[in-house]
Design a protein around this motif. Structure first.
Motif, PDB file in Angstrom:
ATOM      1  N   THR A 197      -2.821 -71.578  16.180  1.00  0.00           N
ATOM      2  CA  THR A 197      -1.753 -72.276  15.468  1.00  0.00           C
ATOM      3  C   THR A 197      -1.369 -73.526  16.244  1.00  0.00           C
ATOM      4  N   LEU A 198      -1.262 -74.637  15.543  1.00  0.00           N
ATOM      5  CA  LEU A 198      -0.852 -75.895  16.163  1.00  0.00           C
ATOM      6  C   LEU A 198       0.607 -76.177  15.831  1.00  0.00           C
ATOM      7  N   GLU A 199       1.394 -76.421  16.873  1.00  0.00           N
ATOM      8  CA  GLU A 199       2.767 -76.877  16.709  1.00  0.00           C
ATOM      9  C   GLU A 199       2.912 -78.217  17.420  1.00  0.00           C
ATOM     10  N   ILE A 200       3.531 -79.178  16.749  1.00  0.00           N
ATOM     11  CA  ILE A 200       3.738 -80.505  17.329  1.00  0.00           C
ATOM     12  C   ILE A 200       5.232 -80.740  17.492  1.00  0.00           C
ATOM     13  N   TYR A 201       5.622 -81.119  18.708  1.00  0.00           N
ATOM     14  CA  TYR A 201       7.017 -81.407  19.031  1.00  0.00           C
ATOM     15  C   TYR A 201       7.111 -82.826  19.582  1.00  0.00           C
ATOM     16  N   ASN A 222       6.886 -90.675  14.825  1.00  0.00           N
ATOM     17  CA  ASN A 222       7.498 -91.934  15.237  1.00  0.00           C
ATOM     18  C   ASN A 222       6.516 -92.743  16.072  1.00  0.00           C
ATOM     19  N   ARG A 223       6.418 -94.011  15.747  1.00  0.00           N
ATOM     20  CA  ARG A 223       5.506 -94.904  16.456  1.00  0.00           C
ATOM     21  C   ARG A 223       5.853 -94.961  17.942  1.00  0.00           C
ATOM     22  N   ASP A 224       4.825 -94.841  18.780  1.00  0.00           N
ATOM     23  CA  ASP A 224       4.922 -94.930  20.244  1.00  0.00           C
ATOM     24  C   ASP A 224       5.677 -93.772  20.884  1.00  0.00           C
ATOM     25  N   ALA A 225       6.144 -92.823  20.095  1.00  0.00           N
ATOM     26  CA  ALA A 225       6.826 -91.665  20.674  1.00  0.00           C
ATOM     27  C   ALA A 225       5.800 -90.730  21.317  1.00  0.00           C
ATOM     28  N   THR A 226       6.245 -89.986  22.320  1.00  0.00           N
ATOM     29  CA  THR A 226       5.368 -89.005  22.955  1.00  0.00           C
ATOM     30  C   THR A 226       5.579 -87.641  22.314  1.00  0.00           C
ATOM     31  N   HIS A 227       4.517 -86.840  22.321  1.00  0.00           N
ATOM     32  CA  HIS A 227       4.558 -85.544  21.657  1.00  0.00           C
ATOM     33  C   HIS A 227       3.829 -84.486  22.474  1.00  0.00           C
ATOM     34  N   GLU A 228       4.247 -83.268  22.265  1.00  0.00           N
ATOM     35  CA  GLU A 228       3.525 -82.110  22.786  1.00  0.00           C
ATOM     36  C   GLU A 228       2.780 -81.470  21.622  1.00  0.00           C
ATOM     37  N   TYR A 229       1.489 -81.252  21.827  1.00  0.00           N
ATOM     38  CA  TYR A 229       0.650 -80.588  20.830  1.00  0.00           C
ATOM     39  C   TYR A 229       0.329 -79.206  21.392  1.00  0.00           C
ATOM     40  N   ALA A 230       1.059 -78.200  20.927  1.00  0.00           N
ATOM     41  CA  ALA A 230       0.921 -76.847  21.465  1.00  0.00           C
ATOM     42  C   ALA A 230      -0.070 -76.070  20.607  1.00  0.00           C
ATOM     43  N   LEU A 231      -1.221 -75.743  21.202  1.00  0.00           N
ATOM     44  CA  LEU A 231      -2.245 -74.969  20.504  1.00  0.00           C
ATOM     45  C   LEU A 231      -2.092 -73.518  20.949  1.00  0.00           C
ATOM     46  N   LEU A 232      -1.584 -72.697  20.043  1.00  0.00           N
ATOM     47  CA  LEU A 232      -1.178 -71.338  20.376  1.00  0.00           C
ATOM     48  C   LEU A 232      -2.268 -70.350  19.990  1.00  0.00           C
ATOM     49  N   HIS A 233      -2.632 -69.504  20.951  1.00  0.00           N
ATOM     50  CA  HIS A 233      -3.676 -68.502  20.725  1.00  0.00           C
ATOM     51  C   HIS A 233      -3.030 -67.174  20.354  1.00  0.00           C
ATOM     52  N   PRO A 234      -3.664 -66.389  19.470  1.00  0.00           N
ATOM     53  CA  PRO A 234      -3.072 -65.091  19.104  1.00  0.00           C
ATOM     54  C   PRO A 234      -2.863 -64.165  20.295  1.00  0.00           C
ATOM     55  N   ARG A 272       3.750 -77.622  11.841  1.00  0.00           N
ATOM     56  CA  ARG A 272       3.152 -76.343  12.223  1.00  0.00           C
ATOM     57  C   ARG A 272       2.027 -76.025  11.251  1.00  0.00           C
ATOM     58  N   HIS A 273       0.872 -75.641  11.786  1.00  0.00           N
ATOM     59  CA  HIS A 273      -0.284 -75.421  10.916  1.00  0.00           C
ATOM     60  C   HIS A 273      -1.216 -74.404  11.557  1.00  0.00           C
ATOM     61  N   GLN A 274      -1.646 -73.425  10.769  1.00  0.00           N
ATOM     62  CA  GLN A 274      -2.635 -72.469  11.257  1.00  0.00           C
ATOM     63  C   GLN A 274      -4.028 -73.058  11.064  1.00  0.00           C
ATOM     64  N   ILE A 275      -4.788 -73.075  12.135  1.00  0.00           N
ATOM     65  CA  ILE A 275      -6.108 -73.696  12.119  1.00  0.00           C
ATOM     66  C   ILE A 275      -7.110 -72.776  11.438  1.00  0.00           C
ATOM     67  N   ASP A 276      -7.904 -73.344  10.534  1.00  0.00           N
ATOM     68  CA  ASP A 276      -8.925 -72.542   9.865  1.00  0.00           C
ATOM     69  C   ASP A 276     -10.309 -72.931  10.363  1.00  0.00           C
ATOM     70  N   ALA A 277     -11.343 -72.572   9.618  1.00  0.00           N
ATOM     71  CA  ALA A 277     -12.715 -72.673  10.119  1.00  0.00           C
ATOM     72  C   ALA A 277     -13.163 -74.095  10.402  1.00  0.00           C
ATOM     73  N   ASP A 278     -12.611 -75.087   9.703  1.00  0.00           N
ATOM     74  CA  ASP A 278     -13.063 -76.460   9.964  1.00  0.00           C
ATOM     75  C   ASP A 278     -12.226 -77.160  11.025  1.00  0.00           C
ATOM     76  N   GLY A 279     -11.149 -76.519  11.465  1.00  0.00           N
ATOM     77  CA  GLY A 279     -10.343 -77.068  12.556  1.00  0.00           C
ATOM     78  C   GLY A 279      -9.377 -78.163  12.167  1.00  0.00           C
ATOM     79  N   ALA A 280      -9.366 -78.575  10.903  1.00  0.00           N
ATOM     80  CA  ALA A 280      -8.596 -79.755  10.502  1.00  0.00           C
ATOM     81  C   ALA A 280      -7.095 -79.493  10.505  1.00  0.00           C
TER      82      ALA A 280
END
Length: 638
Positions: A420-424, A456-468, A441-449
């Motif tokens: 699962t991908l969560e972006i903050y 927000n432009r130029d803002a910093t983010h955390e991309y949390a890839l959560l494993h079951p 928030r999005h659950q990743i499926d077989a193609d990964g998309a």
């Protein structure tokens, strides 16, 4: 230019010249206010995702089908409903321009319902060429109606992705069987439009309505990455092509497995790869109306390209080919005009090609030659016979940008299914989340998309890839995006696999992987990159000699002994291609309440690039991935 004139001008640009004439005839209906100010007088509007012909519309007083110019009729104050083959798309207040966005209340262009409406319309285009508009023929409309009646789909929920996928698969298969698409006559099958494909086309249409100048006559570009590579090595080049007027869908990538045991010349593997490459190219040719594409191969990707071009029917689909620091060959690949760009200390050549070498006193890295602005300028000129207007990645005009990408198991380059991908959005000074609620928030499926996501432009983010499985999460931090980007890659591995399994973990220390799609140099004197982590130098002549081609640096507390040993690089990571590592103890805190500063002073000058991250304990967050841009920020890009 007022809005109504701008709408008509832009809409003409979305169509063929013949339809442009139709829009000119329609212009009288938009003179002045764009619709009659006298109550009850008939007005006309245009439906656009490209302009759509053959779409059913109805109001309280009118009904009919949109014509070749996408025209519908309504009276002031009326709502206009649209349908195709009995599938109700939605309604909007009568106005001079309606797109799928207006059919979904309070939606933006990335809303699932909006994108799925666009996917349906684009998938039903008679000839598949979206550049000349979407034409839903009477035959297609009737075939859809029969399928709808059979499966009772009049009230299709476009916001339900799972249901929509099932419906689209069955509907398009039924239409192929009925032979209603132009390519069916040549025994070719139509595929449903993908989510990102459809969104990009809609986005291009909306951008043109807002005045963007896009050149649909440019041949599409397909990039094939190298070993231990991905679409990431073309992310900045795709942004540069966009800055020079390429439509979004005119830039594509082919990603494939580069794990141990993969051989570009193995006949069985090559046949499977060629089939996938052809599927991408055939879709590009269909949707853009182009006769050929331009191909770019990098490193191992040049061997994949050579095998592909060795078949005459494949080479016939390629207008021009760029070989980037790859395989030496004694002939012109597929007899296709070729530009060969070479990196540092290379004396190889492609016979019959234009071979370009960097000067010995100014070496260019193996990865850098794929991602640099100089290489872009050479590719663009080779493809188009003229210099690009710019090689700078410009800042977006608005306050927000769009991003999209894939979460992949690497280097297999397959979807990280089940994660699962969560972006903050994060504080640029600390790396800490600004909210406990993810903006996406999005659950990743077989193609990964995943995505598109508006940030927000130029803002910093955390991309949390959560494993079951607890304790196997991976967090990604990148520099802020000043421009749209659709090739964002979050590369990870399954627990106990890949190089990540060799990172030692504990509650007391943080693990960090630092990457850049341009080699980090530590033995070139004044031409070094300077990379520090909490003021500790980590790019040195030991970790980053020129020929190490370092693009990923692994930092961990080896043996979890809470001591650093910087006298030598980590022997395991240092012997792997494009990688190195250090035994660096970075203290963690239980709630990741402290900050680790990662600072890059790029070679060649430019402002410092800084990414601050929380000090996550590595027993819970197995690693933090920090990715720097492969170009240095400049005043022109600020």
């Amino acid at each position: 230019m007022d809005r109504n004139t701008r709408v008509l001008t832009a809409a003409r640009g979305l169509r063929t010249p013949a339809v442009g004439i139709a829009l000119t005839l329609l212009a009288g209906c938009f003179s002045g206010s764009g619709s009659s100010s006298r109550s009850g007088e008939l007005s006309q509007g245009i439906f656009v995702d490209s302009v759509v012909a053959g779409l059913s519309f109805s109001t309280a007083s009118q009904q009919g089908m949109t014509d070749a110019a996408g025209t519908f009729e309504y009276r002031p104050g009326e709502s206009v409903s649209f349908a195709v083959g009995g599938i109700r798309l939605g309604s909007a207040a009568g106005q001079e321009l309606i797109t799928p966005v207006e059919l979904v209340p309070d939606a933006d262009p990335a809303d699932a319902a909006v994108v799925n409406i666009a996917r349906l319309l684009q998938s039903l285009d008679a000839d598949g060429n979206l550049v000349n508009g979407i034409q839903i023929s009477a035959e297609i409309d009737q075939a859809v109606a029969e399928y709808v009646q059979q499966h009772r789909l009049e009230e299709l929920d476009f916001g339900d992705d799972e249901v929509f996928e099932q419906v689209m698969a069955g509907l398009v298969a039924s239409l192929n069987q009925a032979g209603v698409f132009d390519e069916n006559a040549a025994a070719r099958q139509r595929s449903p439009r993908g989510r990102l494909q459809a969104w990009q086309h809609l986005q291009d249409s909306l951008a043109q309505l807002d005045g963007a100048e896009l050149n649909h006559q440019r041949l599409p570009v397909l990039f094939i990455h190298g070993g231990a590579g991905s679409a990431s090595q073309f992310e900045s080049q795709a942004q540069r092509f966009r800055a020079n007027g390429y439509p979004l869908e005119h830039v594509a990538v082919y990603e494939y497995n580069t794990a141990t045991g993969q051989d570009p010349f193995d006949p069985e593997q090559a046949a499977a790869r060629n089939a996938k490459i052809n599927a991408i190219i055939d879709q590009l040719l269909l949707s853009t109306g182009a006769q050929k594409i331009n191909l770019v191969g990098h490193s191992m990707g040049t061997r994949v390209s050579l095998v592909y071009l060795s078949e005459e029917e494949n080479a016939a689909k390629v207008g021009r080919y760029v070989s980037v620091d790859g395989t030496e060959v004694d002939h012109l690949p597929g007899n296709v005009p070729t530009l060969a760009l070479w990196g540092q200390y290379v004396d190889r050549s492609v016979v019959g090609a234009e071979n370009v070498y960097p000067p010995a006193e100014a070496p260019v890295g193996h990865i850098e030659v794929a991602t640099s602005a100089d290489s872009f300028e050479r590719m663009y000129r080779f493809f188009n016979g003229e210099a690009p207007e710019t090689s700078i990645i410009p800042q977006a005009e608005g306050e927000q940008v769009w991003i999209a990408g894939k979460a992949h198991i690497f280097p297999e380059n397959i979807g990280a299914e089940g994660m699962t991908l969560e972006i903050y959005e994060s504080d640029p000074n600390t790396g800490l989340r600004l909210s406990d609620v993810p903006l996406y928030r999005h659950q990743i499926d077989a193609d990964g998309a995943w995505g598109p996501v508006r940030i927000n432009r130029d803002a910093t983010h955390e991309y949390a890839l959560l494993h079951p499985e607890p304790g196997n999460d991976q967090y990604f931090y990148r520099e802020g995006y000043g421009q749209d980007s659709f090739l964002v890659r979050l590369n990870t591995s399954l627990p106990g696999t890949g190089v990540g399994q060799y990172l030692h973990r504990s509650a007391a220390h943080t693990n960090i992987i630092i990457g850049r799609d341009k080699e980090l140099w530590g033995d070139q004197g004044d031409n070094n990159d300077r990379l520090t982590v909490n003021d500790v130098e980590v790019v040195t002549e030991l970790t980053a000699p020129l020929l190490q081609r370092l693009s990923s640096l692994f930092l961990h507390d080896r043996d979890s002994d809470q001591r650093s040993n910087l006298a030598a690089p980590d022997p395991l990571f240092h012997r792997l291609p494009f990688m190195s590592g250090l035994d660096l103890f970075l203290p963690a805190s239980p709630q990741a309440s402290e900050t680790i500063e990662v600072r890059l002073q790029p070679r060649g000058g430019g402002a410092d690039q800084v990414i601050n991250v929380p000090n996550w304990p590595s027993d819970g967050v197995r690693s933090i991935s920090v990715q720097f841009k492969d170009y240095a920020p400049t005043a022109a890009q600020d």
